[in-house]
Motif scaffolding. Structure first.
Motif, PDB file in Angstrom:
ATOM      1  N   LEU A  19       0.809  -1.220   0.000  1.00  0.00           N
ATOM      2  CA  LEU A  19       0.000   0.000   0.000  1.00  0.00           C
ATOM      3  C   LEU A  19       0.845   1.275   0.000  1.00  0.00           C
ATOM      4  O   LEU A  19       0.606   2.178  -0.810  1.00  0.00           O
ATOM      5  N   ALA A  20       1.820   1.362   0.883  1.00  0.00           N
ATOM      6  CA  ALA A  20       2.618   2.592   0.965  1.00  0.00           C
ATOM      7  C   ALA A  20       3.342   2.867  -0.357  1.00  0.00           C
ATOM      8  O   ALA A  20       3.406   4.014  -0.812  1.00  0.00           O
ATOM      9  N   ALA A  21       3.875   1.830  -0.969  1.00  0.00           N
ATOM     10  CA  ALA A  21       4.566   2.010  -2.253  1.00  0.00           C
ATOM     11  C   ALA A  21       3.584   2.412  -3.348  1.00  0.00           C
ATOM     12  O   ALA A  21       3.885   3.276  -4.173  1.00  0.00           O
ATOM     13  N   LEU A  22       2.416   1.800  -3.361  1.00  0.00           N
ATOM     14  CA  LEU A  22       1.403   2.142  -4.360  1.00  0.00           C
ATOM     15  C   LEU A  22       0.944   3.596  -4.209  1.00  0.00           C
ATOM     16  O   LEU A  22       0.825   4.321  -5.202  1.00  0.00           O
ATOM     17  N   LEU A  23       0.690   4.016  -2.957  1.00  0.00           N
ATOM     18  CA  LEU A  23       0.271   5.397  -2.724  1.00  0.00           C
ATOM     19  C   LEU A  23       1.361   6.377  -3.135  1.00  0.00           C
ATOM     20  O   LEU A  23       1.078   7.406  -3.758  1.00  0.00           O
ATOM     21  N   ALA A  24       2.609   6.069  -2.799  1.00  0.00           N
ATOM     22  CA  ALA A  24       3.723   6.956  -3.149  1.00  0.00           C
ATOM     23  C   ALA A  24       3.884   7.067  -4.659  1.00  0.00           C
ATOM     24  O   ALA A  24       4.056   8.177  -5.194  1.00  0.00           O
ATOM     25  N   ALA A  26       1.591   6.453  -7.000  1.00  0.00           N
ATOM     26  CA  ALA A  26       0.427   7.151  -7.566  1.00  0.00           C
ATOM     27  C   ALA A  26       0.540   8.651  -7.320  1.00  0.00           C
ATOM     28  O   ALA A  26       0.316   9.458  -8.227  1.00  0.00           O
ATOM     29  N   SER A  27       0.924   9.044  -6.110  1.00  0.00           N
ATOM     30  CA  SER A  27       1.064  10.457  -5.796  1.00  0.00           C
ATOM     31  C   SER A  27       2.128  11.104  -6.671  1.00  0.00           C
ATOM     32  O   SER A  27       1.917  12.194  -7.213  1.00  0.00           O
ATOM     33  N   HIS A  28       3.247  10.441  -6.816  1.00  0.00           N
ATOM     34  CA  HIS A  28       4.330  10.997  -7.636  1.00  0.00           C
ATOM     35  C   HIS A  28       3.884  11.173  -9.094  1.00  0.00           C
ATOM     36  O   HIS A  28       4.102  12.227  -9.690  1.00  0.00           O
ATOM     37  N   LEU A  29       3.251  10.144  -9.640  1.00  0.00           N
ATOM     38  CA  LEU A  29       2.822  10.213 -11.039  1.00  0.00           C
ATOM     39  C   LEU A  29       1.774  11.294 -11.261  1.00  0.00           C
ATOM     40  O   LEU A  29       1.826  12.036 -12.247  1.00  0.00           O
ATOM     41  N   ILE A  30       0.837  11.398 -10.347  1.00  0.00           N
ATOM     42  CA  ILE A  30      -0.243  12.374 -10.485  1.00  0.00           C
ATOM     43  C   ILE A  30       0.276  13.790 -10.245  1.00  0.00           C
ATOM     44  O   ILE A  30      -0.102  14.731 -10.938  1.00  0.00           O
ATOM     45  N   SER A  31       1.166  13.945  -9.270  1.00  0.00           N
ATOM     46  CA  SER A  31       1.629  15.272  -8.866  1.00  0.00           C
ATOM     47  C   SER A  31       2.650  15.879  -9.809  1.00  0.00           C
ATOM     48  O   SER A  31       2.697  17.106  -9.952  1.00  0.00           O
ATOM     49  N   ALA A  32       3.494  15.058 -10.425  1.00  0.00           N
ATOM     50  CA  ALA A  32       4.615  15.586 -11.209  1.00  0.00           C
ATOM     51  C   ALA A  32       4.167  16.592 -12.268  1.00  0.00           C
ATOM     52  O   ALA A  32       4.747  17.682 -12.395  1.00  0.00           O
ATOM     53  N   GLU A  33       3.143  16.259 -13.024  1.00  0.00           N
ATOM     54  CA  GLU A  33       2.656  17.163 -14.075  1.00  0.00           C
ATOM     55  C   GLU A  33       2.168  18.478 -13.479  1.00  0.00           C
ATOM     56  O   GLU A  33       2.509  19.562 -13.962  1.00  0.00           O
ATOM     57  N   PHE A  34       1.387  18.395 -12.415  1.00  0.00           N
ATOM     58  CA  PHE A  34       0.840  19.622 -11.835  1.00  0.00           C
ATOM     59  C   PHE A  34       1.931  20.446 -11.167  1.00  0.00           C
ATOM     60  O   PHE A  34       1.892  21.675 -11.199  1.00  0.00           O
ATOM     61  N   HIS A  35       2.914  19.798 -10.571  1.00  0.00           N
ATOM     62  CA  HIS A  35       3.989  20.548  -9.924  1.00  0.00           C
ATOM     63  C   HIS A  35       4.775  21.395 -10.919  1.00  0.00           C
ATOM     64  O   HIS A  35       5.233  22.493 -10.582  1.00  0.00           O
TER      65      HIS A  35
END
Length: 154
Positions: A19-24, A26-35
């Motif tokens: 779970l922790a790896a999946l959340l990390a 997913a967060s990285h992939l989703i956030s990178a573009e917006f960041h």
């Protein structure tokens, strides 16, 4: 979980099912573009998180901002100093406990972050659209519940 999902989970490597790896991931992939959008707008990711945290709040403590914005309190304090100098946030004393300093976004801060909030909502809609509205709402509900349960454990 259906038989196919159980078989797939059983065959997955540790990090593909943890779970922790999946959340990390997913967060990285989703956030990178917006960041990249945030940085092109002249803000650091930390500043964006602080402004977003303060947007719907009458005021939060520095500790609460640090927890929600995913930064250490000394780092948040330094960012708040810079943002206050730019007129985006202001500090004020808590109404019933003068020892507590709260922070709120100013009208100028709200003005500069308004466009980013619109872009963030559009980005989120693009990310969640393939899941459908029901699954997207369910995912958010489950994530809020995980956060609630784990914050209570701190």
């Amino acid at each position: 979980m259906g038989a196919q999902a159980e078989t797939t989970a059983a065959q997955a490597s540790f990090v593909d099912d943890y779970l922790a790896a999946l959340l990390a991931r997913a967060s990285h992939l989703i956030s990178a573009e917006f960041h990249r959008i945030v940085q092109a707008g002249g803000f650091s990711v930390g500043e964006w998180r602080i402004l977003a945290t303060l947007t719907d709040s009458p005021g939060r403590s520095v500790g609460e901002i640090a927890r929600v914005a995913l930064n250490k309190q000394p780092t948040v304090t330094r960012m708040l100093d810079r943002m206050e100098a730019r007129g985006y946030v202001e500090r004020f004393a808590h109404a019933s406990d003068r020892r507590v300093t709260l922070v709120r976004i100013t009208a100028a801060g709200q003005d500069v972050v308004a466009g980013l909030l619109t872009l963030a909502k559009a980005h989120e809609a693009r990310v969640l659209e393939p899941l459908g509205a029901g699954h997207a709402a369910e995912l958010k509900t489950m994530l809020r519940r995980i956060i609630e349960l784990n914050e209570a454990a701190d």
